[in-house]
Design a protein around this motif. Structure first.
Motif, PDB file in Angstrom:
ATOM      1  N   UNK A  95       0.843  -1.188   0.000  1.00 44.72           N
ATOM      2  CA  UNK A  95       0.000   0.000   0.000  1.00 44.72           C
ATOM      3  C   UNK A  95       0.878   1.237   0.000  1.00 44.72           C
ATOM      4  N   UNK A  96       0.286   2.376  -0.246  1.00 46.69           N
ATOM      5  CA  UNK A  96       1.019   3.629  -0.414  1.00 46.69           C
ATOM      6  C   UNK A  96       1.835   3.985   0.822  1.00 46.69           C
ATOM      7  N   UNK A  97       3.149   4.120   0.641  1.00 43.41           N
ATOM      8  CA  UNK A  97       4.048   4.565   1.712  1.00 43.41           C
ATOM      9  C   UNK A  97       3.893   6.085   1.820  1.00 43.41           C
ATOM     10  N   UNK A  98       3.589   6.564   3.020  1.00 41.97           N
ATOM     11  CA  UNK A  98       3.357   8.000   3.209  1.00 41.97           C
ATOM     12  C   UNK A  98       4.465   8.683   3.992  1.00 41.97           C
ATOM     13  N   UNK A  99       5.103   7.955   4.889  1.00 42.28           N
ATOM     14  CA  UNK A  99       6.158   8.525   5.736  1.00 42.28           C
ATOM     15  C   UNK A  99       7.319   7.542   5.857  1.00 42.28           C
ATOM     16  N   UNK A 100       8.508   8.097   5.998  1.00 43.55           N
ATOM     17  CA  UNK A 100       9.726   7.321   6.212  1.00 43.55           C
ATOM     18  C   UNK A 100      10.519   8.032   7.297  1.00 43.55           C
ATOM     19  N   UNK A 135      13.394  12.174  10.875  1.00 48.48           N
ATOM     20  CA  UNK A 135      14.603  11.540  11.403  1.00 48.48           C
ATOM     21  C   UNK A 135      14.599  11.577  12.920  1.00 48.48           C
ATOM     22  N   UNK A 136      15.247  10.574  13.498  1.00 48.26           N
ATOM     23  CA  UNK A 136      15.407  10.451  14.938  1.00 48.26           C
ATOM     24  C   UNK A 136      16.840  10.038  15.213  1.00 48.26           C
ATOM     25  N   UNK A 137      17.501  10.744  16.086  1.00 45.64           N
ATOM     26  CA  UNK A 137      18.900  10.447  16.380  1.00 45.64           C
ATOM     27  C   UNK A 137      19.032   9.327  17.400  1.00 45.64           C
ATOM     28  N   UNK A 138      18.461   9.498  18.571  1.00 45.65           N
ATOM     29  CA  UNK A 138      18.637   8.523  19.638  1.00 45.65           C
ATOM     30  C   UNK A 138      17.605   7.408  19.607  1.00 45.65           C
ATOM     31  N   UNK A 139      16.414   7.692  19.102  1.00 48.81           N
ATOM     32  CA  UNK A 139      15.306   6.756  19.162  1.00 48.81           C
ATOM     33  C   UNK A 139      15.335   5.682  18.082  1.00 48.81           C
ATOM     34  N   UNK A 140      16.102   5.891  17.027  1.00 48.33           N
ATOM     35  CA  UNK A 140      16.075   4.948  15.908  1.00 48.33           C
ATOM     36  C   UNK A 140      17.452   4.378  15.630  1.00 48.33           C
ATOM     37  N   UNK A 141      17.492   3.084  15.422  1.00 42.23           N
ATOM     38  CA  UNK A 141      18.721   2.380  15.069  1.00 42.23           C
ATOM     39  C   UNK A 141      19.312   3.029  13.812  1.00 42.23           C
ATOM     40  N   UNK A 142      20.611   3.339  13.801  1.00 51.00           N
ATOM     41  CA  UNK A 142      21.208   3.998  12.633  1.00 51.00           C
ATOM     42  C   UNK A 142      21.208   3.149  11.363  1.00 51.00           C
ATOM     43  N   UNK A 143      20.973   1.854  11.478  1.00 49.28           N
ATOM     44  CA  UNK A 143      20.974   0.965  10.313  1.00 49.28           C
ATOM     45  C   UNK A 143      19.559   0.543   9.911  1.00 49.28           C
TER      46      UNK A 143
END
Length: 178
Positions: A60-65, A90-98
């Motif tokens: 289905x349609x991707x709306x956000x990344x 974008x999230x610095x601390x909350x999201x895995x860099x990979x």
């Protein structure tokens, strides 16, 4: 000298090759990742359209990344894709860099391992396979760390083999001092 650029030239995007993507099988037990994506560059503006072209058809349609900015030099707030616009956060601390997180109003959320563009084909294949194991509890960073360890061990074996062929092991005796 004044230069004029037509508006249509600005809005056109360069066609990208199909996304290199591996997804967990449909109906598989959920894990921490839903697959892996191996972009050809670190340019989200150029890479996201090919990814969403593939995923819009099956999810289905991707709306956000969302991404972690560690590995993305420029994070555009919006990316035009086929038929719509994807909002990028974008999230610095909350999201895995990979990891890349994709959101769709119709079908929910998916988390993909992002394999660095400069990764060799053999490593990318191992990572894509590992990221699509149903029910896996390995994080994106853990998969990358494991692959780094495999690559480092192979390089160490290669250096040791080279040392042996140059007479390193056979030519050196601890008791020999001359």
């Amino acid at each position: 000298m004044t230069m004029t650029t037509e508006r249509t030239m600005i809005d056109e995007r360069v066609s990208s090759p199909p996304a290199r993507l591996a997804l967990t099988p449909a109906g598989a037990p959920p894990g921490l990742l839903d697959g892996a994506w191996w972009p050809r560059s670190r340019d989200l503006f150029r890479e996201l359209p090919a990814l969403t072209d593939r995923l819009d058809r099956c999810w289905g349609r991707i709306t956000h990344v969302t991404v972690n900015p560690t590995h993305w030099p420029v994070i555009p707030p919006k990316v035009p894709v086929t038929g719509h616009t994807v909002h990028v956060g974008w999230f610095t601390d909350e999201q895995d860099p990979h990891k890349l997180i994709l959101l769709s109003y119709n079908a929910g959320r998916w988390d993909l391992l992002v394999i660095p563009p400069e990764t060799g084909a053999a490593s990318a294949a191992r990572l894509m396979s590992a990221a699509t194991i149903p029910g896996s509890l390995l994080t994106a960073s853990r998969l990358m760390d494991d692959e780094d360890a495999i690559r480092d061990a192979a390089e160490d074996r290669g250096r040791e083999s080279e040392w042996d062929t140059e007479g390193g092991a056979a030519g050196h005796h601890d008791g020999d001092r001359g």
